[in-house]
Design a protein around this motif. Sequence first.
Motif, mmCIF file in Angstrom:
data_model
loop_
_atom_site.group_PDB
_atom_site.id
_atom_site.type_symbol
_atom_site.label_atom_id
_atom_site.label_comp_id
_atom_site.label_asym_id
_atom_site.label_seq_id
_atom_site.Cartn_x
_atom_site.Cartn_y
_atom_site.Cartn_z
ATOM 1 N N ARG A 1 -4.261 10.824 12.364
ATOM 2 C CA ARG A 1 -4.844 9.646 11.721
ATOM 3 C C ARG A 1 -4.422 8.344 12.423
ATOM 4 N NH1 ARG A 1 -2.678 6.373 7.659
ATOM 5 N NH2 ARG A 1 -4.239 5.232 6.487
ATOM 6 N N ASP B 1 0.618 -0.107 -5.575
ATOM 7 C CA ASP B 1 -0.611 0.613 -5.240
ATOM 8 C C ASP B 1 -1.605 0.442 -6.381
ATOM 9 O OD1 ASP B 1 -1.125 3.011 -2.892
ATOM 10 O OD2 ASP B 1 -2.597 2.822 -4.505
ATOM 11 N N ARG B 2 -2.869 0.441 -5.972
ATOM 12 C CA ARG B 2 -3.957 0.246 -6.914
ATOM 13 C C ARG B 2 -4.315 1.546 -7.629
ATOM 14 N NH1 ARG B 2 -9.413 -2.107 -4.167
ATOM 15 N NH2 ARG B 2 -10.251 -3.139 -6.000
ATOM 16 N N GLN C 1 -10.681 -8.207 -0.523
ATOM 17 C CA GLN C 1 -9.291 -8.109 -0.993
ATOM 18 C C GLN C 1 -8.317 -8.407 0.147
ATOM 19 O OE1 GLN C 1 -7.450 -5.834 -3.646
ATOM 20 N NE2 GLN C 1 -9.000 -6.320 -5.163
ATOM 21 N N GLY D 1 -6.483 1.026 3.732
ATOM 22 C CA GLY D 1 -7.442 2.129 3.766
ATOM 23 C C GLY D 1 -7.124 3.174 2.722
ATOM 24 N N MET E 1 -10.463 3.374 -6.096
ATOM 25 C CA MET E 1 -9.013 3.502 -5.968
ATOM 26 C C MET E 1 -8.385 3.235 -7.327
ATOM 27 S SD MET E 1 -8.144 2.075 -2.248
ATOM 28 C CE MET E 1 -8.876 2.872 -0.830
ATOM 29 N N PHE F 1 -3.372 -5.386 -4.221
ATOM 30 C CA PHE F 1 -2.553 -6.311 -3.418
ATOM 31 C C PHE F 1 -3.045 -7.747 -3.485
ATOM 32 C CE2 PHE F 1 -4.434 -3.566 0.208
ATOM 33 C CZ PHE F 1 -5.529 -4.381 0.464
ATOM 34 N N GLN G 1 -5.404 10.944 -1.158
ATOM 35 C CA GLN G 1 -6.641 10.648 -1.893
ATOM 36 C C GLN G 1 -7.814 11.473 -1.347
ATOM 37 O OE1 GLN G 1 -6.161 6.465 -1.101
ATOM 38 N NE2 GLN G 1 -5.917 5.953 -3.254
ATOM 39 N N GLY H 1 0.908 4.227 -1.279
ATOM 40 C CA GLY H 1 0.341 5.535 -0.941
ATOM 41 C C GLY H 1 1.304 6.656 -1.261
ATOM 42 N N ALA H 2 1.432 7.612 -0.337
ATOM 43 C CA ALA H 2 2.328 8.751 -0.565
ATOM 44 C C ALA H 2 3.764 8.405 -0.176
ATOM 45 C CB ALA H 2 1.830 9.956 0.204
ATOM 46 N N ALA H 3 4.037 7.131 0.024
ATOM 47 C CA ALA H 3 5.388 6.592 0.220
ATOM 48 C C ALA H 3 6.065 6.981 1.535
ATOM 49 C CB ALA H 3 6.284 6.946 -0.968
ATOM 50 N N GLY H 4 5.292 7.377 2.532
ATOM 51 C CA GLY H 4 5.884 7.700 3.833
ATOM 52 C C GLY H 4 6.628 6.500 4.413
ATOM 53 N N HIS H 5 5.953 5.358 4.470
ATOM 54 C CA HIS H 5 6.602 4.161 5.010
ATOM 55 C C HIS H 5 7.733 3.697 4.095
ATOM 56 C CE1 HIS H 5 2.857 3.610 7.490
ATOM 57 N NE2 HIS H 5 3.808 3.391 8.372
ATOM 58 N N ASP I 1 -0.629 -1.085 4.845
ATOM 59 C CA ASP I 1 -1.159 0.014 5.668
ATOM 60 C C ASP I 1 -2.489 0.356 5.010
ATOM 61 O OD1 ASP I 1 -1.586 2.364 7.071
ATOM 62 O OD2 ASP I 1 -0.054 3.509 5.997
ATOM 63 N N THR J 1 0.876 -1.182 0.000
ATOM 64 C CA THR J 1 0.000 0.000 0.000
ATOM 65 C C THR J 1 0.909 1.227 0.000
ATOM 66 O OG1 THR J 1 -0.069 -0.220 2.397
ATOM 67 C CG2 THR J 1 -1.972 -1.071 1.187
#
Length: 285
Positions: free
Chosen positions: A269, A44-45, A208, A94, A119, A71, A99, A22-26, A92, A20
């Motif tokens: 969050r 990512d989807r 999923q 949700g 998504m 995924f 988004q 996302g904005a690539a923080g992890h 991670d 997941t």
Amino acid sequence: MDEVLSFLNLKKGGIYVDLTLGAAGHSCAILDHLQGDAHLVGVDRDAGILEFAKQKLEKYGGKFTLCHGAFVDICKILEEHNIGKVDGVLMDIGVSSWQLDQGQRGFSFRKEGPLDMRMDRSQSLTAEKIVNSYPETQLADVIYRYGEEHRSRQIARAIVHYRDRKKILSTLELANLIQNTLRYRGKIHPATKTFQALRIEVNQELQQLQTTLENLPKVLKDKGRAVVISFHSLEDRIVKHAFKNKEFWNNLTKKPVIASREETRENPRSRSAKLRCAEKLSDGV
Ligand SMILES: C[S@@+](CC[C@H](N)C(=O)[O-])C[C@H]1O[C@@H](n2cnc3c(N)ncnc32)[C@H](O)[C@@H]1O
């Protein structure tokens, strides 16, 4: 973040998958800690957020591979990229704040936009289709099951009554309709649970998640780690149940790890986030 890194147990030369991105923080944090020729695969989807993440990750050069996909297709995705079994997987789940901030994606009841919530924008089911075509009982069931909204029948009835006169097309149109129906003005917006339910239905999120957790042992090396962060009880229940399967997993978190006070101050969050981790048992899978 520290917990994610420590549960992933990053090894020199290891291969890790952020399912997941996302904005690539992890992913940035993982890449910062990779050693030797270790590699990160980001999935990512959402093609839009993948593009956003790609720019953020450019500085890491050849240490990562990005893949557009869901995924649930993890086995196929890794096979297509000639990647064998991996050392760790992060989910991670949700919706990301990126988004939610894009009004035109229709995820937020605070921003005007089309009732979309997909998504993956190549799929055909949207929130608009659900809201304007599901029969009243099916709509109420979705809102109750995926939103845990006790006033689901009342909301479904109001939606059907409204759409008999006019199609519901926008996020704020639906949010206002729910607000006027429930006549509730608390801290939490009355449309919160219904929007969550619609998003889960549009993206088939729980199905999923369930299938992916069943497939993870196939892609992990022995002692490979799966780290899953969830945001509501419906998701956490599925993760908890999956990691209890002693045929495949050594469950490393009997109780979910929750965010520290300091972390919730920095990132509100994370207040409802629950992290679980399990290690794949040795086997012949
Ligand atoms: C909560 S965000 C992840 C945030 C990320 N960890 C970060 O640090 O920026 C969840 C992301 O997972 C993606 N996603 C949700 N369901 C997915 C699925 N079934 N397959 C692949 N990606 C999915 C969403 O598009 C979203 O970008």
